[in-house]
Design an enzyme around this catalytic site. Sequence first.
Site, short mmCIF file in Angstrom:
data_model
loop_
_atom_site.label_atom_id
_atom_site.label_comp_id
_atom_site.label_asym_id
_atom_site.label_seq_id
_atom_site.Cartn_x
_atom_site.Cartn_y
_atom_site.Cartn_z
N ASP A 151 0.85 -1.20 0.00
CA ASP A 151 0.00 0.00 0.00
C ASP A 151 0.87 1.24 0.00
OD1 ASP A 151 -2.13 1.75 0.25
OD2 ASP A 151 -2.68 1.11 2.25
N GLU A 184 -2.72 10.49 0.22
CA GLU A 184 -3.91 9.62 0.10
C GLU A 184 -4.38 9.14 1.46
OE1 GLU A 184 -6.38 6.06 -0.21
OE2 GLU A 184 -4.39 6.12 0.66
N GLU A 185 -3.41 8.87 2.35
CA GLU A 185 -3.77 8.28 3.65
C GLU A 185 -4.31 9.33 4.63
OE1 GLU A 185 -3.86 5.17 4.02
OE2 GLU A 185 -2.32 4.21 2.80
#
Length: 419
Positions: A151, A184-185
């Site tokens: 990820d 994104e996180e």
Amino acid sequence: MAIGTRLVGLLVVGLAGAAPQVSQPSITVSTSLSSTSTSPSALPSLTNEEQDELFSLHEELVNIPSISNDEVKCAEFVSDYLEELGYYVEQVPVGNTSTYNVFAYPQALKDEGVWPEVLITSHLDTVPPFYPFERREENGTIFHYGRGTVDAKGPVATMIVASHKFFQSRSDTPRLGLLFVVGEEIGGTGMKAFASYAKNTTFRAAIFGEPTEGKLASGHKGSLGLTLDVKGKSAHSAYPWLGVSAINYLAEAIVALNLLEPALPKSDLLGATTLNTGLIRGGVAGNVVAEAANASVSIRIARSEDDAVSVVRDLVTGFLSPLVERAKEANATFSLIFANSTYPAPILDTDVEGLEVAPVFYGTDIPSLPQVKKRYLYGTGTIEVAHTPNEGLSQDELLQAAEAYGLILRSLFPPNSTA
Ligand SMILES: *[C@@H]1O[C@H](CO)[C@@H](O)[C@H](O)[C@H]1NC(C)=O
Ligand SMILES: *[C@@H]1O[C@H](CO)[C@@H](O)[C@H](O)[C@H]1NC(C)=O
Ligand SMILES: *[C@@H]1O[C@H](CO)[C@@H](O)[C@H](O)[C@H]1NC(C)=O
Ligand SMILES: *[C@@H]1O[C@H](CO)[C@@H](O)[C@H](O)[C@H]1NC(C)=O
Ligand SMILES: *[C@@H]1O[C@H](CO)[C@@H](O)[C@H](O)[C@H]1NC(C)=O
Ligand SMILES: *[C@@H]1O[C@H](CO)[C@@H](O)[C@H](O)[C@H]1NC(C)=O
């Protein structure tokens, strides 16, 4: 109103018996994978040299720590790497930060003055903490471990190698751009910045990369964040009637939400809407009636209709309203603060032959880039190890992903079509 009343009934039943547990129905679509070697439209497999390049690119990416808000070094590396391969690279700023998204496409497109019409995209940032890269052989298979292996540096490395091979296989110049975003996180800050940067463009398609266990995702859940915030009145714990315990109201609300969970909307594709109260804070000491308490709740919505978010929000608000009223009568305040960044479940495109199809349950950057017509989500590795110290995948999975991206690209730019 009617719903609220019915659910209060449910609450009573729930309190009388065991709390109902939500079980996620298991959704399997088909079993045979292996796709790539049998599909007539597959690109030739990676050469040994290309495979080695993929594995070492993956290693280098993982070894550059890029925890959200600290991704510049990784963005620089990817930017330089793509420039060296001959791509034109735009560094797309993200707010007033020093970090940026990397947006690369063939120099030939730049020279023609056209922009990409299809994107292949994943994210450079990872969750904390950093774990360095480690290559280990287990049972005759070589695995890559470390933060971000799955990820999403697996998708990043495989997208770069697969796209480059795809460009090299063509005599024309497909209008394809590679986009690697930051943030994104932490709510999709990078993708939102790109969406605004590219607001003049509707992309024909985009391939998003997140771990989907080598399957093409048919959809993912929607998202609604909620903070429960209670302000009561402090008092000596021996005289609790002189105060109003914020913790007691909050605790009741959390139990009530868990009882409501099975009644939230379901869908055939994504099963149950689930919720998780993941953070509670409040109080100062055991011998003090708590003046303040709050909790953060994450709701994963199974339905894709435009009103899915408001339906869930109304159900939650209606169900908790008797408690909110009761708090008010006791001179406490009980607020439900819904997050601004919410979305119903996106339904994704799956019209690529040779890939297994299944839904996933987590959220992605996809809703942050609304100006895309066809949306594909594919990535190697499993979400079950993402965000854990055991994050890792096998080299075979990386190879499988590179071939799958080639398949999707080929279906979006059929051979012999004019660019
Ligand atoms: C950048 O923006 C954030 C949020 O709007 C703000 O808190 C911060 O002060 C800004 N920093 C600079 C250097 O302008
Ligand atoms: C290796 O094989 C052992 C014994 O079958 C098994 O317990 C273990 O999970 C395997 N390791 C991996 C990474 O597959
Ligand atoms: C759209 O915006 C981008 C970034 O601002 C620019 O580079 C591109 O040329 C624009 N495209 C068109 C068709 O105006
Ligand atoms: C939540 O409660 C904690 C502890 O009382 C407090 O420090 C914090 O500011 C509160 N957060 C919000 C968003 O109210
Ligand atoms: C709430 O406050 C009002 C006004 O101060 C007061 O009259 C009332 O008795 C209070 N109610 C409770 C339950 O403490
Ligand atoms: C939502 O947006 C509004 C307006 O920008 C802002 O005032 C509010 O604080 C935001 N709410 C949350 C929960 O972030």
